[in-house]
Write a protein that holds these residues in place. Structure first.
Motif, short mmCIF file in Angstrom:
data_model
loop_
_atom_site.label_atom_id
_atom_site.label_comp_id
_atom_site.label_asym_id
_atom_site.label_seq_id
_atom_site.Cartn_x
_atom_site.Cartn_y
_atom_site.Cartn_z
N ARG A 54 2.35 -18.22 31.48
CA ARG A 54 1.93 -19.60 31.68
C ARG A 54 3.07 -20.58 31.41
N CYS A 55 4.21 -20.07 31.03
CA CYS A 55 5.28 -20.95 30.58
C CYS A 55 6.12 -21.43 31.76
N ALA A 56 6.49 -22.70 31.68
CA ALA A 56 7.27 -23.29 32.77
C ALA A 56 8.76 -23.02 32.61
N GLU A 62 15.50 -13.79 28.43
CA GLU A 62 15.25 -13.37 27.04
C GLU A 62 13.76 -13.23 26.73
N CYS A 63 12.95 -13.95 27.47
CA CYS A 63 11.54 -14.01 27.13
C CYS A 63 10.83 -12.66 27.28
N ALA A 64 11.48 -11.69 27.90
CA ALA A 64 10.92 -10.35 27.98
C ALA A 64 10.95 -9.67 26.61
N CYS A 71 10.07 -19.27 20.03
CA CYS A 71 10.43 -19.49 21.43
C CYS A 71 11.93 -19.33 21.58
N TRP A 72 12.33 -18.71 22.69
CA TRP A 72 13.76 -18.49 22.92
C TRP A 72 14.50 -19.78 23.20
N LEU A 73 13.78 -20.79 23.66
CA LEU A 73 14.45 -22.05 23.98
C LEU A 73 15.19 -22.59 22.77
S1 SF4 Z 1 9.83 -17.63 24.66
FE1 SF4 Z 1 9.54 -19.78 24.98
S2 SF4 Z 1 10.47 -20.15 26.97
FE2 SF4 Z 1 10.16 -17.99 26.81
S3 SF4 Z 1 8.18 -17.67 27.73
FE3 SF4 Z 1 7.83 -17.87 25.57
S4 SF4 Z 1 7.40 -19.98 25.32
FE4 SF4 Z 1 8.29 -19.82 27.31
#
Ligand code: SF4
Ligand SMILES: Nc1ncnc2c1ncn2[C@@H]1O[C@H](COP(=O)(O)OP(=O)(O)OP(=O)(O)O)[C@@H](O)[C@H]1O
Ligand SMILES: [Mg+2]
Lengths: 356, 354
Positions: free
Chosen positions: B309-311, B316-318, B337-339
């Motif tokens: 659901r993330c924009a 990395e999010c895997a 969160c990777w951000l």
């Molecule tokens: S880690 Fe952060 S950017 Fe990545 S999918 Fe999850 S919420 Fe979204």
């Protein structure tokens, strides 16, 4: 589970007085229905009391003489009148609480019932108490051991017990305990050798009133086997009811609250589960009492127990109309009054029924 | 890794910045066995609770808020529940504690206010008795004394004419009074920790405010630490010192109320806030700024469970992001969160309604 939920739904009544009045208002209605059904059902059975009476002790008479005899009897008993007229006459008499006389012997129906009804009441209530104790204990244990071996064993017994022809169990009981082992008397209510002179005809009560403690043990010995026989099937039913009800209550939110307080399982069971899960059981108890009364007819016959059931069977066989009608009337009344008591009990147990 | 108390000023007493937590949860996992496999309701939660603070847990329905809070006192233990991890409280590890040990904690040191007070109270027992039962269980007092204390407690939670109302049955109370009675039960032994699982959701809006005020004032007065589970960001803004945002069985963001509500970091928190009119209302059933719905159990993807659901999904999010602070000046504000790790500038449009 839906049955439990449906039955535990609160009755919509305001006060205890109103509840009792409402139930008692039903009494004449129900009794009228019962009397009507029995009156016409008896007359649908082939044969007539006049025939039974007229044929008795008639060796050597010609068939013509016998027929004259029967016709005369029919007239005397008023059985030649139109059916509706007979019915009206009977209703009038019943409304004056006059149940008439037995066609055989000259006892009034009321006096016959006075002798037999207490015996039946003793039997069915003893059976009911045994059934409730057995059913509640096994039901609670089964629920607490849900899914375990003990649960399965109890459930199996419960299922078998109410699908079994339990009067056959009675016969088996007589053979084993009375005939083979000789532990219990075979038949009857009390041995004649005791010279019991009834006051109320409730043995326990009379034992106190007449100061006859020697009556108690023989009374129990005679009562235990028929009462157990009668109780078994009902106990199985109550077991299943209690088990389902306890499991349902255990899943209720307020049990989680009790646990949150730090109560142990025993106190949760005794303080929060038992009373709450008794509600649906109490409701069916009243209805079950009906089948208990039905069962008592057969049980009394099997054990030659001198109760209303026994009286009823012989009365039906002899086409003793008034006696049959009177006996059914009395049993119906007993059923209704018991249900009134059950209603009161339910009301006492559940504050939600009381007016705020 | 450990969440230390915030250095900002909104702490419960603000006295010391390096207090020891009274309840320390590590890697808490709760799974429910069902016919179609195990539902992982809580998936590795780390959490610290400090004396006297109000910590709000927010998140969509099914994010594991109840499962997490109930498992702390073992109220969801059962043959179908699998609970692992640790939760240290007063020298006891609650997750592996025996029922006997837990019983000495429940009601005395940790109490719970449930959502549906009508269902949570025994319909056949008088209100006063239900409060007194809690008292006699943990304090050595006579039945009479317990009853008096119960009446006192009912008065304290704002039930008028408490001596008379102690004799009432739950069905005779209004919803608000029942929740007050539930609160009286929970606070009867002056517990160290109060867990309130959506204590106001079942109530009218005006009553909700009253119950919250009550909770807040009693909490201040008694110094109780409160974990309040809620759907309602208004509740959070009103009474919480800190907020933990749960998503799909994990805490995705935690910090002071100010930080989380007004400077959210995690994309989920931001979407949540953007979807909530006026920032401090109830979380709507569907989030207009976050299409889709939370993944349930087995559908949960590897890596960040918010990814579908993330924009902003990155490569990395895997890999599952860990809950950590991304603000060198404040270790108390953490997000998963990777951000944050990559210090990539984040577009600001999702906060436009703030
Ligand atoms: S880690 Fe952060 S950017 Fe990545 S999918 Fe999850 S919420 Fe979204
Ligand atoms: N007893 C149970 N058996 C099976 N699954 C369960 C059980 N209790 C909860 N779950 C599942 O675990 C997940 C988390 O549930 P939980 O009740 O903790 O959510 P919640 O965040 O409290 O939601 P809500 O806001 O609706 O109360 C959900 O997917 C739910 O379906
Ligand atoms: Mg919940």
């Amino acid at each position: 589970m839906t049955l439990v939920m449906r039955l535990s739904r609160p009755l919509r009544s305001r006060t205890l007085g109103m509840l009792i009045v409402r139930r008692l208002l039903l009494v004449p209605l129900v009794l009228f229905a019962v009397v009507t059904i029995v009156f016409f059902a008896m007359r649908l059975i082939p044969g007539s009391p006049a025939t039974t009476l007229g044929v008795a002790g008639t060796e050597g008479l010609s068939s013509k003489q016998i027929q004259e005899n029967i016709d005369a009897l029919t007239k005397t008993l008023g059985l030649d009148r139109p059916l509706l007229e007979q019915f009206g006459t009977y209703l009038l008499a019943v409304s004056r609480l006059d149940l008439g006389y037995s066609f055989f012997g000259s006892n009034s129906v009321v006096s016959l019932l006075k002798n037999t009804l207490p015996a039946t009441i003793e039997l069915v209530f003893t059976a009911m108490i045994i059934a409730v104790i057995l059913g509640v204990v096994t039901g609670v244990v089964a629920a607490m051991r849900r899914g375990k071996a003990l649960d399965s064993i109890i459930l199996a017994f419960a299922t078998v017990s109410f699908s079994l022809p339990w009067f056959a169990l009675g016969v088996l009981g007589i053979i084993v305990f009375s005939v083979q082992l000789g532990w219990l008397p075979v038949l009857g209510r009390l041995p004649t050798s005791l010279g019991y002179q009834p006051t109320t005809n409730f043995v326990l009560l009379d034992a106190i009133l007449q100061n006859r403690p020697d009556l108690v043990l023989p009374w129990i010995e005679h009562l235990i086997l028929p009462a157990l026989t009668l109780a078994i099937s009902m106990a199985g039913f109550i077991t299943r009811m209690v088990r389902a009800s306890v499991l349902e209550v255990l899943g209720d939110d307020f049990i989680r609250t009790a646990r949150m307080k730090g109560l142990d399982e025993w106190h949760i069971m005794s303080g929060h589960v038992l009373r709450n899960s008794s509600l649906p059981v109490v409701t069916v108890l009243g209805l079950q009492f009906g089948s208990l009364l039905g069962g008592s007819v057969i049980t009394e016959t099997v054990f030659s127990y001198p109760g209303v059931g026994n009286l009823l069977v012989s009365a039906v066989n002899q086409h003793d109309y008034l006696l049959v009608q009177g006996a059914v009337f009395a049993v119906a009344l007993l059923f209704i009054l018991t249900n009134v008591v059950v209603d009161i009990l339910y009301y006492v147990l559940d504050p939600r029924l009381r007016k705020a | 890794m450990a969440t230390s108390p915030e250095q900002s000023s909104s702490g419960a007493d603000g006295s010391s910045a390096a207090r020891e937590p009274i309840l320390s949860v590590r890697d808490l996992r709760v799974g429910f066995r069902t016919r179609s496999g195990v539902v992982p309701a809580v998936d590795g939660v780390d959490l610290d609770l400090y004396a006297g603070e109000v910590l709000a847990i927010v998140g969509e329905s099914g994010s594991g808020k109840s499962a997490m809070s109930m498992s702390l006192v073992g109220l969801n233990r059962g043959p179908r529940t699998m609970i692992s991890g640790t939760a240290h409280f007063r020298g006891i590890e609650l997750i592996s504690a025996s029922e006997r040990q837990l019983r000495s904690v429940r009601g005395k040191h940790i109490a719970v206010v449930f959502q549906d007070a009508l269902a949570a109270l025994n319909p056949l027992h008088r209100i006063g008795k239900q409060v007194a039962e809690m008292i006699t269980l943990h304090q050595k007092v006579s039945g009479r004394r317990a009853k008096d204390m119960a009446v006192q407690m009912l008065g304290d939670v704002g039930i008028s004419n408490p001596r008379h109302n102690a004799e009432a049955y739950p069905h005779q109370f209004s919803g608000g009074m029942r929740q007050r009675a539930m609160t009286a039960i929970a606070l009867a032994n002056d517990p160290t920790v109060l867990i309130a699982d959506e204590p106001t959701t079942a109530l009218d809006v005006t009553i909700q405010a009253q119950i919250l005020d009550l909770l807040k004032s009693l909490q201040r007065e008694l110094g109780t630490a409160v974990v309040i589970v809620t759907h309602d960001l208004g509740v959070v803004a009103d009474i919480a010192d800190r907020v933990a945002v749960m998503y799909s069985g994990r805490i995705v963001e935690i910090g002071t109320t100010e930080q989380v509500l007004y400077a959210p970091k995690h994309p989920y928190t931001r979407g949540l806030l953007a979807s909530t009119p006026g920032v401090t209302g109830p979380i709507p059933a569907s989030l207009p700024t976050i299409p889709g719905s939370p993944p349930m159990g087995a559908e949960r993807p590897d890596g960040c469970s918010f990814a579908p659901r993330c924009a902003f999904v990155l490569r990395e999010c895997a890999t599952t992001p860990i809950l950590a602070s991304h603000d060198p000046s404040d270790s108390g504000h953490q997000d998963a969160c990777w951000l944050g790790e990559l210090t990539i500038p984040v577009p600001d449009e999702s906060r436009s309604t703030l």
